[in-house]
Motif scaffolding. Structure first.
Motif, PDB file in Angstrom:
ATOM      1  N   VAL A   6       1.025  -1.121  -0.206  1.00  0.00           N
ATOM      2  CA  VAL A   6      -0.004   0.015  -0.142  1.00  0.00           C
ATOM      3  C   VAL A   6       1.109   1.399   0.034  1.00  0.00           C
ATOM      4  N   ARG A  23     -10.983   5.639   9.550  1.00  0.00           N
ATOM      5  CA  ARG A  23     -11.542   4.149   8.818  1.00  0.00           C
ATOM      6  C   ARG A  23     -12.954   4.845   9.365  1.00  0.00           C
ATOM      7  N   LYS A  27     -15.581  -1.558   8.308  1.00  0.00           N
ATOM      8  CA  LYS A  27     -14.005  -1.951   7.694  1.00  0.00           C
ATOM      9  C   LYS A  27     -13.252  -2.384   8.471  1.00  0.00           C
ATOM     10  N   GLY A  38      -3.692   3.746   0.235  1.00  0.00           N
ATOM     11  CA  GLY A  38      -4.460   2.495  -0.325  1.00  0.00           C
ATOM     12  C   GLY A  38      -3.492   1.387  -0.975  1.00  0.00           C
ATOM     13  N   LYS A  39      -4.204   0.588  -1.646  1.00  0.00           N
ATOM     14  CA  LYS A  39      -3.057  -0.053  -2.241  1.00  0.00           C
ATOM     15  C   LYS A  39      -2.789  -0.266  -3.656  1.00  0.00           C
ATOM     16  N   GLU A  53      -5.645   7.601  -5.443  1.00  0.00           N
ATOM     17  CA  GLU A  53      -6.214   7.325  -4.147  1.00  0.00           C
ATOM     18  C   GLU A  53      -6.610   8.367  -3.423  1.00  0.00           C
ATOM     19  N   GLU A  57     -10.256   9.067  -2.504  1.00  0.00           N
ATOM     20  CA  GLU A  57     -11.111   8.994  -1.366  1.00  0.00           C
ATOM     21  C   GLU A  57     -11.370  11.024  -0.365  1.00  0.00           C
ATOM     22  N   GLU A 100     -14.460   8.584   1.136  1.00  0.00           N
ATOM     23  CA  GLU A 100     -14.167   7.080   1.444  1.00  0.00           C
ATOM     24  C   GLU A 100     -13.908   7.145   3.002  1.00  0.00           C
ATOM     25  N   HIS A 101     -13.949   8.663   4.071  1.00  0.00           N
ATOM     26  CA  HIS A 101     -13.956   8.166   4.908  1.00  0.00           C
ATOM     27  C   HIS A 101     -15.386   8.938   5.826  1.00  0.00           C
TER      28      HIS A 101
END
Length: 132
Positions: A6, A23, A27, A38-39, A53, A57, A100-101
């Motif tokens: 990541v 987070r 998750k 992220g990944k 990302e 995000e 996304e958070h």
């Protein structure tokens, strides 16, 4: 043990504060605060992963020239080993928002320890304090 790659980024504003993101509760490690990232997808560079990302995000855009390598984290969780290059970014376009958070916070480096973080992120606090 499975190796997970990541990339993470410490966005630093004009007041030398760092952006952390909470987070989502549903998750893994839900509710903990982390540096955005992220990944790394197959065939993707860490820098490209950060740029993607940050857009996904936070809704901000940046470019390779704005990313400076800071450090890396290497941490064994129960089911995988995490390897995470970490970058600092001081220039981006747009205002970060929690897409996304659960929440975002701008925090002084010395105050980062007040926010519970995943174990892999915690060692990065001292590095950020030294930098900023």
């Amino acid at each position: 043990m499975n190796l997970v790659l990541v990339a993470a980024c410490a966005l630093v504003d004009a007041d030398r504060r760092v952006l952390i993101a909470q987070r989502p509760e549903e998750k893994a490690m839900g509710g903990l605060w982390e540096f955005p990232g992220g990944k790394i997808e197959p065939g993707e560079t860490p820098e490209a992963a950060i740029i993607r990302e940050l857009e996904e995000e936070l809704g901000v855009s940046t470019q390779n020239a704005c990313l400076a390598p800071l450090s890396f984290a290497s941490f064994s969780y129960e089911k995988f080993h995490l390897l995470m290059p970490v970058f600092v970014c001081r220039r981006w376009q747009g205002t970060p928002r929690a897409i996304e958070h659960q929440a975002l916070k701008w925090v002084r480096p010395r105050d980062l320890r007040d926010y519970p973080m995943p174990p892999a992120d915690e060692p990065l606090i001292a590095t950020l304090c030294d930098l900023l």
